[in-house]
Design an enzyme around this catalytic site. Structure first.
Site, mmCIF file in Angstrom:
data_model
loop_
_atom_site.group_PDB
_atom_site.id
_atom_site.type_symbol
_atom_site.label_atom_id
_atom_site.label_comp_id
_atom_site.label_asym_id
_atom_site.label_seq_id
_atom_site.Cartn_x
_atom_site.Cartn_y
_atom_site.Cartn_z
ATOM 1 N N TYR A 127 -5.687 66.369 93.964
ATOM 2 C CA TYR A 127 -6.392 67.474 94.617
ATOM 3 C C TYR A 127 -5.543 68.157 95.679
ATOM 4 O O TYR A 127 -5.978 69.148 96.266
ATOM 5 C CB TYR A 127 -7.704 66.986 95.227
ATOM 6 C CG TYR A 127 -8.722 66.615 94.175
ATOM 7 C CD1 TYR A 127 -8.485 65.557 93.318
ATOM 8 C CD2 TYR A 127 -9.898 67.319 94.041
ATOM 9 C CE1 TYR A 127 -9.393 65.209 92.353
ATOM 10 C CE2 TYR A 127 -10.820 66.972 93.074
ATOM 11 C CZ TYR A 127 -10.560 65.915 92.233
ATOM 12 O OH TYR A 127 -11.471 65.565 91.269
ATOM 13 N N LYS A 174 -5.975 52.338 89.885
ATOM 14 C CA LYS A 174 -5.345 52.195 88.570
ATOM 15 C C LYS A 174 -3.912 51.706 88.794
ATOM 16 O O LYS A 174 -2.965 52.184 88.167
ATOM 17 C CB LYS A 174 -5.386 53.566 87.865
ATOM 18 C CG LYS A 174 -5.142 53.518 86.388
ATOM 19 C CD LYS A 174 -6.280 52.938 85.591
ATOM 20 C CE LYS A 174 -5.841 52.676 84.186
ATOM 21 N NZ LYS A 174 -6.780 51.843 83.421
ATOM 22 N N ASP A 207 -11.375 51.478 86.001
ATOM 23 C CA ASP A 207 -12.197 51.558 84.783
ATOM 24 C C ASP A 207 -13.201 50.413 84.737
ATOM 25 O O ASP A 207 -14.360 50.592 84.363
ATOM 26 C CB ASP A 207 -11.352 51.627 83.503
ATOM 27 C CG ASP A 207 -10.046 50.877 83.577
ATOM 28 O OD1 ASP A 207 -9.537 50.702 84.693
ATOM 29 O OD2 ASP A 207 -9.538 50.460 82.537
ATOM 30 N N ASP A 231 -14.132 61.105 93.002
ATOM 31 C CA ASP A 231 -14.932 62.254 92.561
ATOM 32 C C ASP A 231 -15.836 61.817 91.408
ATOM 33 O O ASP A 231 -17.041 62.092 91.379
ATOM 34 C CB ASP A 231 -13.969 63.363 92.105
ATOM 35 C CG ASP A 231 -14.665 64.691 91.913
ATOM 36 O OD1 ASP A 231 -15.884 64.766 92.132
ATOM 37 O OD2 ASP A 231 -13.985 65.662 91.535
#
Ligand code: NAD
Length: 477
Positions: A127, A174, A207, A231
């Site tokens: 972002y 991640k 995940d 988000d």
């Protein structure tokens, strides 16, 4: 003494939800002076490309706290949304979304005691908006993660846990794949967590975090994560407990904080007096706690729980047959101020401590390793590889490998049939690893490459503290 708050009514249903929240806050007796300011569609249409006038910026700088309705970027005006402008101007780096089961709102999770907060880093990551078309058909976006930004948000998450009497913080990343960016966030979490021995610190792969949020959402207390993951999982969280009409958010910075609903301006309902103002009312509860007005915050929270859970006063988003108006709903919440429920276990809120983070250390031992040169070419890997070997043969650099879409394609690994595009990364190492890398040698190599190929980007490769500053390509030895 009265506290001053900047009130931005916003667009679409914004004036209706902000009016409801303002009336309820005032009805608690708490002393707030509102500075009503503009931002959003009207301002864009007046020709201001940022959507946020200077008077609004000055007001927020003065009051340090804003309650904001949703803002629109009308089609054809402004390049950046007014929301992004506000976030960037005031460095509100912590986006927090409490996710708590609301009585009376039936969801597949009702009765599961969901009660956690998603703390999303709000300014960095993809972002930061640093994007390039490196060739006419290859786009690149920079995922920017900093030690300072990570430490700020991670300390914030632990401090929030302490202020709300919560017991554990999950860091969702991640890092298993994105070893340097997400890895830096995870490493920072592991270091910072040592300063909070009273809070359990756990790492979870993002995940799996999404999976567990659906399967066992009650295990979470605080989840801290990077911008893009945050988000997505914060919206997932809102969905678990009843959707947009009841989802509040706070954007907190070192000095300035902006409180808003998660929902947008829902333009088709503008002026109909039917929308649910609860999300912004819950946001004003967060704002009052931020202002250390704990009693007023508690009064409003309990009144909302009573209104929804006991009186079951629902607007149309929660009950399609409802004829209740936004104004009448607001009146009910005001009438119920002072009512108590036992839906939510009491929580003893304390003032939130915002830690100030030092600038990075400039004295990290470093060693030059080489350079990556990004090249646009339609040649085959073999032909490009041989050409770059020839070009670099009389320089202090040797071609280590070429990758395409992250996979080593030169020298070609046995059995690999790459589907290549026209953007290549050529990795050159210094032949003599003990020598420093002279800029003139770098420029010389790049200039030679430029005589035969189109290059568009150059990246220096280092070792910091003995660890490489770069990841290997897939298949690179
Ligand atoms: P939206 O949240 O405005 O509306 C989606 C749907 O959700 C609506 O049609 C409505 O059915 C429902 N809804 C939303 N809020 C509700 C409420 N309080 N009560 C009852 N129902 C409600 O999302 P959108 O349509 O994607 O966006 C509309 C505009 O809002 C866009 O211009 C967008 O950029 C802007 N927006 C602003 C913010 C913000 O200011 N923080 C956030 C999201 C969207």
């Amino acid at each position: 003494m009265a506290k001053t708050v900047t009130l931005i009514e916003g667009d679409g249903i914004g004036p209706e939800v902000t009016l409801a929240a303002k009336r309820i806050v005032e009805a608690t007796g708490v002393k707030i002076e509102w500075e009503v300011c503009e931002a959003g569609a009207k301002v864009f249409k007046q020709g201001l490309a940022t959507g946020v006038p200077q008077e609004t910026i000055d007001s927020i700088k003065r009051t340090k706290v804003a309650l904001k309705g949703p803002l629109e970027t009308p089609v054809g005006y402004g390049e950046k949304s007014a929301n992004v402008t506000l976030r960037a101007l005031f460095e509100t780096y912590a986006n927090t979304r409490p996710i708590r089961q609301i009585p009376g709102i039936h969801t597949p999770y009702s009765g599961r005691n969901i009660d956690f907060v998603v703390v999303r880093e709000n300014v960095e990551d993809l972002y930061a908006g640093i994007e390039y078309l490196q060739t006419p058909s290859v786009a690149e976006g920079l995922k920017l993660i900093t030690r300072k930004g990570s430490e700020k948000i991670i300390r914030f998450a632990f401090e929030l846990a302490r202020a709300e009497g919560r017991k554990k913080v999950h860091c969702a990343t991640k890092a298993n794949i994105l070893k340097l960016t997400e890895g830096l966030f995870k490493k920072t979490f592991e270091e910072v967590s040592l300063d909070y021995p009273d809070i359990e610190a756990l790492h979870i792969i993002i995940d799996n975090c999404a999976h567990q949020m659906v399967l066992r959402p009650e295990v979470f207390d605080v989840i801290v994560t990077t911008n893009l993951h945050g988000d997505i999982i914060s919206d997932l969280g809102s969905g678990l407990v009843g959707g947009l009409g009841v989802a509040p958010a706070a954007n907190i910075g070192d000095e300035i904080s902006i409180f808003e609903a998660v929902h947008g301006s829902a333009p088709k309902y503008t002026g109909l007096n039917v929308i649910n103002p609860s999300a912004l009312i819950f946001s004003s509860v967060l704002m009052l706690r931020h202002l250390e007005e704990f009693e007023a915050a508690h009064l409003i929270e309990q009144s909302l729980l009573y209104t929804l859970g006991v009186e079951k006063a629902f607007l149309r988003d929660l009950d399609k047959t409802s004829t209740l108006t936004t104004t009448a709903y607001t009146d009910i919440v005001i009438k119920n101020l002072g009512k108590q429920t036992d839906f939510w276990a009491p929580r003893h809120y304390k003032p939130l401590h915002i830690a100030h983070i030092k600038d990075p250390d400039d004295n990290v031992p470093r060693k030059d390793v080489g350079i990556d040169v990004y090249i646009e070419s339609l040649l085959s890997p073999e032909v490009l590889g041989k050409s770059l070997e020839d070009i670099s043969s009389a320089t202090p650099f040797t071609l280590k490998m070429i990758s395409n879409r992250g996979v080593q394609v030169y020298p070609l690994l046995e059995g690999v049939k790459p589907d290549t595009v026209d953007q290549w990364r050529a990795r050159f190492f210094l032949r003599d690893s003990q020598k420093p890398m002279a800029d003139s040698d770098v420029f010389n190599l790049v200039a030679k490459i430029g005589q035969t190929h189109k290059w568009m980007h150059l990246e220096k490769l280092f070792e910091f503290n003995g660890s490489p500053s770069f990841t290997k390509a897939q298949g690179e030895s």
